[in-house]
Design a protein around this motif. Structure first.
Motif, PDB file in Angstrom:
ATOM      1  N   GLU A  55       0.911  -1.122  -0.102  1.00 54.83           N
ATOM      2  CA  GLU A  55      -0.113   0.049   0.091  1.00 54.83           C
ATOM      3  C   GLU A  55       0.941   1.180  -0.055  1.00 54.83           C
ATOM      4  O   GLU A  55       0.693   2.273  -0.636  1.00 54.83           O
ATOM      5  CB  GLU A  55      -0.932  -0.282   1.214  1.00 54.83           C
ATOM      6  CG  GLU A  55      -2.002  -0.771   1.336  1.00 54.83           C
ATOM      7  CD  GLU A  55      -2.960  -0.774  -0.087  1.00 54.83           C
ATOM      8  OE1 GLU A  55      -3.315   0.477  -0.244  1.00 54.83           O
ATOM      9  OE2 GLU A  55      -2.857  -1.645  -1.044  1.00 54.83           O
ATOM     10  N   GLU A  56       1.958   1.241   0.573  1.00 59.10           N
ATOM     11  CA  GLU A  56       2.680   2.540   0.638  1.00 59.10           C
ATOM     12  C   GLU A  56       3.486   2.584  -0.650  1.00 59.10           C
ATOM     13  O   GLU A  56       3.542   3.968  -0.984  1.00 59.10           O
ATOM     14  CB  GLU A  56       3.973   2.174   1.835  1.00 59.10           C
ATOM     15  CG  GLU A  56       4.910   3.330   1.949  1.00 59.10           C
ATOM     16  CD  GLU A  56       4.440   4.548   2.104  1.00 59.10           C
ATOM     17  OE1 GLU A  56       5.228   5.599   1.716  1.00 59.10           O
ATOM     18  OE2 GLU A  56       3.293   4.707   2.793  1.00 59.10           O
ATOM     19  N   ILE A  57       3.962   1.640  -1.358  1.00 56.02           N
ATOM     20  CA  ILE A  57       4.376   1.678  -2.745  1.00 56.02           C
ATOM     21  C   ILE A  57       3.374   2.232  -3.557  1.00 56.02           C
ATOM     22  O   ILE A  57       3.768   3.252  -4.497  1.00 56.02           O
ATOM     23  CB  ILE A  57       4.803   0.306  -3.353  1.00 56.02           C
ATOM     24  CG1 ILE A  57       6.119   0.005  -2.432  1.00 56.02           C
ATOM     25  CG2 ILE A  57       5.291   0.619  -4.490  1.00 56.02           C
ATOM     26  CD1 ILE A  57       6.660  -1.227  -2.796  1.00 56.02           C
ATOM     27  N   LEU A  58       2.130   1.790  -3.484  1.00 53.96           N
ATOM     28  CA  LEU A  58       1.027   2.529  -4.408  1.00 53.96           C
ATOM     29  C   LEU A  58       0.645   3.924  -4.125  1.00 53.96           C
ATOM     30  O   LEU A  58       0.331   4.575  -4.992  1.00 53.96           O
ATOM     31  CB  LEU A  58      -0.080   1.588  -4.184  1.00 53.96           C
ATOM     32  CG  LEU A  58      -0.068   0.126  -5.034  1.00 53.96           C
ATOM     33  CD1 LEU A  58      -1.194  -0.665  -4.571  1.00 53.96           C
ATOM     34  CD2 LEU A  58       0.143   0.661  -6.272  1.00 53.96           C
ATOM     35  N   ARG A  59       0.893   4.058  -2.995  1.00 57.64           N
ATOM     36  CA  ARG A  59       0.502   5.697  -2.514  1.00 57.64           C
ATOM     37  C   ARG A  59       1.368   6.581  -2.702  1.00 57.64           C
ATOM     38  O   ARG A  59       1.385   7.679  -3.302  1.00 57.64           O
ATOM     39  CB  ARG A  59       0.307   5.636  -0.764  1.00 57.64           C
ATOM     40  CG  ARG A  59      -0.212   6.899  -0.178  1.00 57.64           C
ATOM     41  CD  ARG A  59      -0.087   7.041   1.164  1.00 57.64           C
ATOM     42  NE  ARG A  59       1.285   6.794   1.811  1.00 57.64           N
ATOM     43  CZ  ARG A  59       1.986   7.849   1.746  1.00 57.64           C
ATOM     44  NH1 ARG A  59       1.755   9.028   1.289  1.00 57.64           N
ATOM     45  NH2 ARG A  59       3.188   7.699   2.298  1.00 57.64           N
ATOM     46  N   SER A  60       2.901   6.290  -2.261  1.00 60.09           N
ATOM     47  CA  SER A  60       3.811   7.150  -2.561  1.00 60.09           C
ATOM     48  C   SER A  60       4.841   6.993  -3.654  1.00 60.09           C
ATOM     49  O   SER A  60       5.590   8.064  -4.341  1.00 60.09           O
ATOM     50  CB  SER A  60       4.698   7.090  -1.117  1.00 60.09           C
ATOM     51  OG  SER A  60       5.465   5.738  -1.120  1.00 60.09           O
ATOM     52  N   ASP A  61       4.989   5.910  -4.292  1.00 61.95           N
ATOM     53  CA  ASP A  61       5.919   5.616  -5.300  1.00 61.95           C
ATOM     54  C   ASP A  61       5.199   4.685  -6.397  1.00 61.95           C
ATOM     55  O   ASP A  61       5.934   3.512  -6.685  1.00 61.95           O
ATOM     56  CB  ASP A  61       7.188   5.190  -4.725  1.00 61.95           C
ATOM     57  CG  ASP A  61       8.164   4.998  -5.939  1.00 61.95           C
ATOM     58  OD1 ASP A  61       7.901   5.825  -6.946  1.00 61.95           O
ATOM     59  OD2 ASP A  61       9.473   4.334  -5.999  1.00 61.95           O
ATOM     60  N   PRO A  62       4.125   4.910  -7.055  1.00 62.31           N
ATOM     61  CA  PRO A  62       3.620   3.830  -7.943  1.00 62.31           C
ATOM     62  C   PRO A  62       4.488   3.870  -9.274  1.00 62.31           C
ATOM     63  O   PRO A  62       4.270   2.801  -9.991  1.00 62.31           O
ATOM     64  CB  PRO A  62       2.330   4.615  -8.412  1.00 62.31           C
ATOM     65  CG  PRO A  62       2.416   6.007  -8.081  1.00 62.31           C
ATOM     66  CD  PRO A  62       3.199   6.172  -6.700  1.00 62.31           C
ATOM     67  N   GLY A  63       5.290   4.725  -9.480  1.00 57.53           N
ATOM     68  CA  GLY A  63       6.508   4.733 -10.363  1.00 57.53           C
ATOM     69  C   GLY A  63       7.287   3.148 -10.301  1.00 57.53           C
ATOM     70  O   GLY A  63       7.901   2.763 -11.675  1.00 57.53           O
ATOM     71  N   PHE A  64       7.235   2.762  -9.070  1.00 55.54           N
ATOM     72  CA  PHE A  64       8.109   1.561  -8.940  1.00 55.54           C
ATOM     73  C   PHE A  64       7.289   0.332  -9.601  1.00 55.54           C
ATOM     74  O   PHE A  64       8.092  -0.175 -10.430  1.00 55.54           O
ATOM     75  CB  PHE A  64       8.056   1.324  -7.538  1.00 55.54           C
ATOM     76  CG  PHE A  64       8.875  -0.151  -7.188  1.00 55.54           C
ATOM     77  CD1 PHE A  64      10.031  -0.234  -7.085  1.00 55.54           C
ATOM     78  CD2 PHE A  64       7.851  -1.479  -6.818  1.00 55.54           C
ATOM     79  CE1 PHE A  64      10.702  -1.400  -6.808  1.00 55.54           C
ATOM     80  CE2 PHE A  64       8.427  -2.505  -6.589  1.00 55.54           C
ATOM     81  CZ  PHE A  64       9.875  -2.465  -6.675  1.00 55.54           C
ATOM     82  N   TYR A  65       6.215   0.202  -9.752  1.00 54.01           N
ATOM     83  CA  TYR A  65       5.569  -0.429 -10.617  1.00 54.01           C
ATOM     84  C   TYR A  65       5.594  -0.482 -12.032  1.00 54.01           C
ATOM     85  O   TYR A  65       5.545  -1.358 -12.995  1.00 54.01           O
ATOM     86  CB  TYR A  65       3.936  -1.030 -10.159  1.00 54.01           C
ATOM     87  CG  TYR A  65       3.911  -1.587  -8.817  1.00 54.01           C
ATOM     88  CD1 TYR A  65       4.512  -3.089  -8.727  1.00 54.01           C
ATOM     89  CD2 TYR A  65       3.469  -1.080  -7.414  1.00 54.01           C
ATOM     90  CE1 TYR A  65       4.160  -3.844  -7.601  1.00 54.01           C
ATOM     91  CE2 TYR A  65       3.481  -1.735  -6.228  1.00 54.01           C
ATOM     92  CZ  TYR A  65       3.837  -3.110  -6.350  1.00 54.01           C
ATOM     93  OH  TYR A  65       3.761  -3.879  -5.064  1.00 54.01           O
ATOM     94  N   VAL A  66       5.204   0.936 -12.202  1.00 51.82           N
ATOM     95  CA  VAL A  66       5.564   1.089 -13.758  1.00 51.82           C
ATOM     96  C   VAL A  66       6.828   0.760 -14.493  1.00 51.82           C
ATOM     97  O   VAL A  66       6.731   0.337 -15.495  1.00 51.82           O
ATOM     98  CB  VAL A  66       5.308   2.715 -13.807  1.00 51.82           C
ATOM     99  CG1 VAL A  66       5.386   2.999 -15.351  1.00 51.82           C
ATOM    100  CG2 VAL A  66       3.860   3.190 -13.378  1.00 51.82           C
ATOM    101  N   LEU A  67       7.696   1.153 -13.579  1.00 51.89           N
ATOM    102  CA  LEU A  67       9.115   0.765 -14.164  1.00 51.89           C
ATOM    103  C   LEU A  67       9.156  -0.810 -14.384  1.00 51.89           C
ATOM    104  O   LEU A  67       9.738  -1.189 -15.329  1.00 51.89           O
ATOM    105  CB  LEU A  67      10.259   1.217 -13.043  1.00 51.89           C
ATOM    106  CG  LEU A  67      11.430   0.779 -13.410  1.00 51.89           C
ATOM    107  CD1 LEU A  67      12.028   1.259 -14.923  1.00 51.89           C
ATOM    108  CD2 LEU A  67      12.710   1.294 -12.275  1.00 51.89           C
ATOM    109  N   ILE A  68       8.420  -1.564 -13.478  1.00 49.13           N
ATOM    110  CA  ILE A  68       8.973  -3.076 -13.555  1.00 49.13           C
ATOM    111  C   ILE A  68       8.078  -3.364 -14.719  1.00 49.13           C
ATOM    112  O   ILE A  68       8.304  -4.247 -15.525  1.00 49.13           O
ATOM    113  CB  ILE A  68       7.972  -3.562 -12.356  1.00 49.13           C
ATOM    114  CG1 ILE A  68       8.998  -3.671 -11.179  1.00 49.13           C
ATOM    115  CG2 ILE A  68       7.748  -5.118 -12.739  1.00 49.13           C
ATOM    116  CD1 ILE A  68       8.330  -4.151  -9.962  1.00 49.13           C
ATOM    117  N   TYR A  69       6.834  -2.902 -15.031  1.00 48.73           N
ATOM    118  CA  TYR A  69       6.077  -3.301 -16.300  1.00 48.73           C
ATOM    119  C   TYR A  69       6.779  -2.998 -17.414  1.00 48.73           C
ATOM    120  O   TYR A  69       6.826  -3.528 -18.619  1.00 48.73           O
ATOM    121  CB  TYR A  69       4.700  -2.578 -16.125  1.00 48.73           C
ATOM    122  CG  TYR A  69       3.636  -2.881 -14.853  1.00 48.73           C
ATOM    123  CD1 TYR A  69       3.880  -4.139 -14.250  1.00 48.73           C
ATOM    124  CD2 TYR A  69       2.992  -1.872 -14.415  1.00 48.73           C
ATOM    125  CE1 TYR A  69       2.986  -4.482 -13.057  1.00 48.73           C
ATOM    126  CE2 TYR A  69       2.212  -2.101 -13.040  1.00 48.73           C
ATOM    127  CZ  TYR A  69       2.202  -3.528 -12.502  1.00 48.73           C
ATOM    128  OH  TYR A  69       1.896  -3.955 -11.450  1.00 48.73           O
TER     129      TYR A  69
END
Length: 210
Positions: free
Chosen positions: A106-120
């Motif tokens: 939840e913290e990643i999605l809230r504060s740094d969703p770009g982390f998942y964008v980079l993975i994708y």
């Protein structure tokens, strides 16, 4: 988190000691460019301008754009996974472990969703580039083994009783988190409270064999 296993493509950069203010500025600049332009638009020209360094310095330290992209992901993964260590070590019950894991995503999605964008983005790029695919696999492997070791320790402490082997459990957890994140980033206005309860229930099932 210690990500083990360096590929041949990293050797040259390792010898040039990826440390110091300029290197961090380059990595941060690439992260910023990806967030605003996507991987395709995050060229060395844009990154060098954002970081305030020459393009030649990017080539000197990283060699290729792919190497720099992986360095961004590697650093982010170390921070995100490492942030779980202290709260997981302090957890005294399975429910506390579950809450730490859910809160981490939840913290990643809230504060740094770009982390998942980079993975994708890297996953998609890796379909055409074996170097990216291999490097992404290494990042996942290091993260997976790190969290699996934490779960083993919690099992040894008697806090957890895993239904399946730790690495398979973490592989499933990462896959579920990545898939859910994709849907939530696509439809951010939807109410996901029921989904969070489902996630807690699945985690309890995986972590506590009754």
């Amino acid at each position: 988190m210690a990500v083990e296993g360096r590929s041949a493509v990293e050797t040259q950069a390792d010898e040039r000691q990826l440390s110091g203010d300029k290197v961090q500025r380059i990595v941060d600049a690439m992260r910023t460019c990806i967030a605003t332009r996507g991987i395709a638009g995050a060229t060395f020209e844009h990154v060098s301008r954002e970081a305030g360094v020459s393009r030649g310095l990017l080539h000197y330290y990283f060699g290729t754009k792919e190497r720099l992209l992986i360095e961004v992901l590697r650093g982010d993964a170390e921070v995100r996974i490492g942030a779980l260590d202290e709260p997981l070590a302090a957890a005294k019950s399975a429910d506390e472990v579950v809450e730490v894991l859910v809160a981490g995503v939840e913290e990643i999605l809230r504060s740094d969703p770009g982390f998942y964008v980079l993975i994708y983005e890297l996953f998609a790029a890796g379909r055409q580039n074996p170097e990216i695919q291999a490097e992404l696999a290494q990042v996942y492997d290091g993260s997976r083994r790190h969290v699996a070791d934490v779960l083993r320790r919690k099992q040894d402490e008697g806090v957890l009783s895993l239904r399946f082997d730790p690495e398979s459990t973490v592989t499933f957890m990462f896959g579920a988190a990545d898939g859910v994140a994709l849907q939530r980033l696509t439809d951010p206005d939807r109410d996901y409270s029921a989904l969070l309860e489902l996630e807690r229930g699945i985690l309890r099932y995986l972590l506590v064999a009754e």
